[in-house]
Design a protein around this motif. Structure first.
Motif, PDB file in Angstrom:
ATOM      1  N   LYS A 168       0.823  -1.121  -0.089  1.00 54.26           N
ATOM      2  CA  LYS A 168       0.119  -0.109   0.114  1.00 54.26           C
ATOM      3  C   LYS A 168       0.732   1.362  -0.117  1.00 54.26           C
ATOM      4  CE  LYS A 168      -3.840   2.004   2.342  1.00 54.26           C
ATOM      5  NZ  LYS A 168      -4.946   2.070   1.033  1.00 54.26           N
ATOM      6  N   ILE A 171       2.134   1.968  -3.375  1.00 51.34           N
ATOM      7  CA  ILE A 171       1.403   2.815  -4.434  1.00 51.34           C
ATOM      8  C   ILE A 171       1.432   4.167  -4.019  1.00 51.34           C
ATOM      9  CG2 ILE A 171      -1.115   2.550  -4.726  1.00 51.34           C
ATOM     10  CD1 ILE A 171      -1.244  -0.233  -4.674  1.00 51.34           C
ATOM     11  N   GLU A 172       1.400   4.397  -2.976  1.00 51.67           N
ATOM     12  CA  GLU A 172       1.269   5.986  -2.471  1.00 51.67           C
ATOM     13  C   GLU A 172       2.795   6.566  -3.114  1.00 51.67           C
ATOM     14  OE1 GLU A 172       0.605   6.462   1.740  1.00 51.67           O
ATOM     15  OE2 GLU A 172      -1.345   5.386   1.731  1.00 51.67           O
ATOM     16  N   LEU A 182      -4.598  10.270  -4.376  1.00 49.91           N
ATOM     17  CA  LEU A 182      -4.739   8.667  -4.248  1.00 49.91           C
ATOM     18  C   LEU A 182      -6.405   8.199  -4.749  1.00 49.91           C
ATOM     19  CD1 LEU A 182      -3.127   7.876  -0.713  1.00 49.91           C
ATOM     20  CD2 LEU A 182      -2.214   7.586  -3.084  1.00 49.91           C
ATOM     21  N   HIS A 183      -7.312   9.313  -4.515  1.00 52.67           N
ATOM     22  CA  HIS A 183      -8.681   8.734  -4.943  1.00 52.67           C
ATOM     23  C   HIS A 183      -8.709   8.549  -6.286  1.00 52.67           C
ATOM     24  CE1 HIS A 183      -9.103  13.115  -6.014  1.00 52.67           C
ATOM     25  NE2 HIS A 183      -9.900  12.622  -6.902  1.00 52.67           N
ATOM     26  N   ASP A 187      -8.000   4.523  -4.338  1.00 51.32           N
ATOM     27  CA  ASP A 187      -7.589   4.568  -2.887  1.00 51.32           C
ATOM     28  C   ASP A 187      -8.446   5.583  -2.447  1.00 51.32           C
ATOM     29  OD1 ASP A 187      -6.740   4.439  -0.346  1.00 51.32           O
ATOM     30  OD2 ASP A 187      -4.618   4.318  -0.853  1.00 51.32           O
ATOM     31  N   ASP A 189      -9.414   5.631   0.925  1.00 47.33           N
ATOM     32  CA  ASP A 189      -9.226   5.452   2.518  1.00 47.33           C
ATOM     33  C   ASP A 189      -9.211   6.985   3.192  1.00 47.33           C
ATOM     34  OD1 ASP A 189      -8.807   2.801   2.316  1.00 47.33           O
ATOM     35  OD2 ASP A 189      -6.785   2.795   2.824  1.00 47.33           O
ATOM     36  N   HIS A 190      -8.961   7.850   2.575  1.00 52.29           N
ATOM     37  CA  HIS A 190      -8.723   9.329   3.142  1.00 52.29           C
ATOM     38  C   HIS A 190      -9.697  10.306   2.379  1.00 52.29           C
ATOM     39  CE1 HIS A 190      -5.095   8.164   5.306  1.00 52.29           C
ATOM     40  NE2 HIS A 190      -4.410   7.604   4.282  1.00 52.29           N
TER      41      HIS A 190
END
Length: 311
Positions: A168, A171-172, A182-183, A187, A189-190
């Motif tokens: 993970k 990837i970031e 990230l969206h 991703d 999550d945030h």
């Protein structure tokens, strides 16, 4: 974005007008200066896969013959490849993928050591026999060990090795190379309902804009003549990416309409709506009647004061 540079040969006619652009591979281009300190581009046409081609060789092009869009660099000649600069981060990601494929290819069974109380004359034969019998899809079969052979697993469990966390994070890391939110790569999550729109605006401002400016400046410098530079300019229109939600757009349009710097047709054009005829006032620029210049407001106040003093 991969090589750090983009090149294209400029095709011109006899009058110097641009007819087209011929893309050139960045990995075959070398940028240097000649004995007169002029910028030259040396393009290699060597093809190792087809050594018998007659057109192989090097072509020397001058700066006015090449459209060059460089990325970040420090020598004034070429940009550096983001992939090369971030090779360690990418290498870790590739290693994680290969480890995961190997791990799950063995049905998520850890590797280990085959222990024998005596001396093994042919250890490779024993290891190969073990893999054929209990490796891959056979990993859940019951093992039968002879002559005191013992299997001892030695791998670190994935939860202790933080396998998922490492994947993970990588990837970031790769997304961070190009400043991609990230969206946008799935991703969430945030991501929240309130911040996704602003993250998308940040992507245009901080990720796309630096590259867009490089394109605009390079195209204007290489393709426009001195006389054309006073008449034309190159501009990428990213308004479509900056459009907010409906309520925000309407509020912005209302402000522009009331302050007189957008007409009804200007607004309708941005919203892909049909124009209003000039007779119906579609091209009128209006503003509130209460607006007045500050200096005029001062004069009006002085006039009122004089009238008051004079009774």
């Amino acid at each position: 974005l991969i090589y750090g540079n983009a090149y294209a040969q400029i095709i011109r006619n006899g009058r110097g007008d641009v007819l087209g652009l011929y893309p050139l591979m960045p990995d075959k281009m070398k940028v240097d200066r000649d004995e007169k300190n002029r910028l030259i581009y040396i393009y290699s046409r060597y093809d190792e896969a087809n050594p018998n081609l007659k057109e192989q060789g090097e072509i020397v092009l001058y700066a006015d013959e090449v459209l060059h869009i460089p990325g970040l660099g420090f020598d004034g000649l070429v940009g550096y490849s983001p992939i090369a600069l971030a090779k360690n981060a990418i290498g870790i990601s590739i290693a994680c993928e290969e480890y995961g494929a190997s791990f799950f290819g063995n049905n998520a069974n850890p590797s280990g050591v085959l222990e024998h109380p005596g001396v093994i004359k042919n250890p490779d034969k024993l290891r190969d026999a073990w893999h054929r019998a209990y490796g891959g899809k056979n990993s859940h079969k019951v093992a039968v060990l002879e002559e005191g052979v013992k299997f001892t697993p030695i791998s670190i469990p994935n939860n202790e090795a933080q396998f998922l966390e490492t994947r993970k994070f990588q990837i970031e890391e790769i997304a961070r190379m190009y400043r991609v939110p990230l969206h946008m790569i799935g991703d969430l999550d945030h991501a929240t309902f309130s911040n996704v729109e602003h993250l998308s605006l940040d992507f245009v401002k901080y990720s796309l804009d630096p590259w867009i400016v490089r394109w605009e400046q390079s195209l204007q410098k290489a393709l426009l003549s001195d006389s054309e530079k006073g008449q034309y300019f190159v501009k990428f229109n990213v308004d479509g990416l900056l459009r907010g939600d409906y309520a925000s757009r309407m509020q912005g349009y209302a402000t522009a309409r009331q302050n007189g710097w957008m007409s009804a047709n200007d607004i309708r054009e941005l919203e892909d709506m049909n124009m209003i005829s000039e007779e119906e006032g579609g091209n009128l620029y209006l503003c509130n009647g209460s607006f007045t210049k500050l200096i005029d407001a001062g004069k009006f106040a002085e006039k009122i004061k004089e009238e008051t003093d004079n009774g």
